[in-house]
Write a protein that holds these residues in place. Structure first.
Motif, PDB file in Angstrom:
ATOM      1  N   UNK A   4    -151.531  96.011 -91.484  1.00  0.00           N
ATOM      2  CA  UNK A   4    -152.338  95.323 -90.481  1.00  0.00           C
ATOM      3  C   UNK A   4    -151.499  95.049 -89.235  1.00  0.00           C
ATOM      4  N   UNK A   5    -150.262  94.618 -89.404  1.00  0.00           N
ATOM      5  CA  UNK A   5    -149.418  94.264 -88.265  1.00  0.00           C
ATOM      6  C   UNK A   5    -149.176  95.445 -87.344  1.00  0.00           C
ATOM      7  N   UNK A   6    -149.180  96.637 -87.904  1.00  0.00           N
ATOM      8  CA  UNK A   6    -148.917  97.829 -87.099  1.00  0.00           C
ATOM      9  C   UNK A   6    -150.177  98.400 -86.459  1.00  0.00           C
ATOM     10  N   UNK A   7    -151.332  97.888 -86.828  1.00  0.00           N
ATOM     11  CA  UNK A   7    -152.596  98.409 -86.296  1.00  0.00           C
ATOM     12  C   UNK A   7    -152.750  97.997 -84.835  1.00  0.00           C
ATOM     13  N   UNK A   8    -152.786  98.989 -83.913  1.00  0.00           N
ATOM     14  CA  UNK A   8    -152.863  98.656 -82.489  1.00  0.00           C
ATOM     15  C   UNK A   8    -154.271  98.290 -82.008  1.00  0.00           C
ATOM     16  N   UNK A   9    -155.291  98.694 -82.742  1.00  0.00           N
ATOM     17  CA  UNK A   9    -156.667  98.475 -82.284  1.00  0.00           C
ATOM     18  C   UNK A   9    -157.201  97.131 -82.778  1.00  0.00           C
ATOM     19  N   UNK A  42    -160.207  96.012 -82.817  1.00  0.00           N
ATOM     20  CA  UNK A  42    -161.434  96.106 -83.615  1.00  0.00           C
ATOM     21  C   UNK A  42    -161.126  96.413 -85.077  1.00  0.00           C
ATOM     22  N   UNK A  43    -160.126  97.232 -85.313  1.00  0.00           N
ATOM     23  CA  UNK A  43    -159.745  97.552 -86.690  1.00  0.00           C
ATOM     24  C   UNK A  43    -159.087  96.336 -87.346  1.00  0.00           C
ATOM     25  N   UNK A  44    -158.211  95.639 -86.605  1.00  0.00           N
ATOM     26  CA  UNK A  44    -157.603  94.425 -87.138  1.00  0.00           C
ATOM     27  C   UNK A  44    -158.678  93.392 -87.471  1.00  0.00           C
ATOM     28  N   UNK A  45    -159.681  93.269 -86.610  1.00  0.00           N
ATOM     29  CA  UNK A  45    -160.766  92.311 -86.855  1.00  0.00           C
ATOM     30  C   UNK A  45    -161.519  92.667 -88.133  1.00  0.00           C
ATOM     31  N   UNK A  46    -161.769  93.939 -88.350  1.00  0.00           N
ATOM     32  CA  UNK A  46    -162.459  94.367 -89.573  1.00  0.00           C
ATOM     33  C   UNK A  46    -161.613  94.056 -90.809  1.00  0.00           C
ATOM     34  N   UNK A  47    -160.318  94.301 -90.706  1.00  0.00           N
ATOM     35  CA  UNK A  47    -159.417  93.994 -91.827  1.00  0.00           C
ATOM     36  C   UNK A  47    -159.429  92.498 -92.106  1.00  0.00           C
TER      37      UNK A  47
END
Length: 156
Positions: free
Chosen positions: A1-6, A8-13
């Motif tokens: 999760x920490x490496x996810x730049x987007x 919207x994807x972090x929000x979904x996670x």
């Protein structure tokens, strides 16, 4: 999760993690409170605020963390939760934490959720840090606010 730049994807996670509501999830999330990434820290803080019952035992443990920044973040998280133990936990912080900024974060939280029954404990905070004039000032304002005094006007 920490490496996810987007975002919207972090929000979904994060939304998925909220639905899981487990101690394992919370333990994994709190590690991100040490992150240099302020956006990630703030996202984690919001998620933890949405799980007060599950997070409370872990947040209480974090209030003894070696890192004062983590303790400050924890006090901020607690001040936004609707857990019934929050006022007592924050009172414990202002009575015992050795770091003035952690105590001030707890005091800020108590202003949001506190009442007149906390005034004695808040007064003790001013006595714990006599070398910090801003603490006495903040304590004075906090007490007036909890007593229902409009400190901008000096009226109730």
């Amino acid at each position: 999760m920490a490496e996810e730049p987007r975002a919207s994807v972090r929000a979904a996670i994060l939304n998925t993690l909220i639905r899981l509501r487990s101690a394992d999830v919370i333990r994994g999330l709190v590690e991100h409170l040490r992150s240099e990434n302020a956006t990630l820290r703030n996202e984690v803080i919001e998620v933890l605020q949405d799980m007060p019952d599950e997070a409370m035992p872990i947040l209480e443990q974090l209030l003894t963390d070696w890192d004062s920044d983590v303790r400050i973040f924890t006090a901020n998280i607690l001040s936004e939760t609707k857990h019934p133990r929050t006022p007592d936990v924050l009172i414990g912080v202002i009575k015992s934490d050795p770091h003035v900024n952690v105590c001030m974060a707890a005091l800020d939280g108590l202003l949001e959720i506190g009442d007149e029954s906390m005034i004695d404990s808040i007064q003790q905070l001013g006595e714990r840090f006599p070398e910090a004039p801003f603490v006495k000032f903040a304590v004075s304002l906090a007490i007036k606010r909890l007593q229902g005094v409009d400190y901008a006007r000096g009226t109730t």
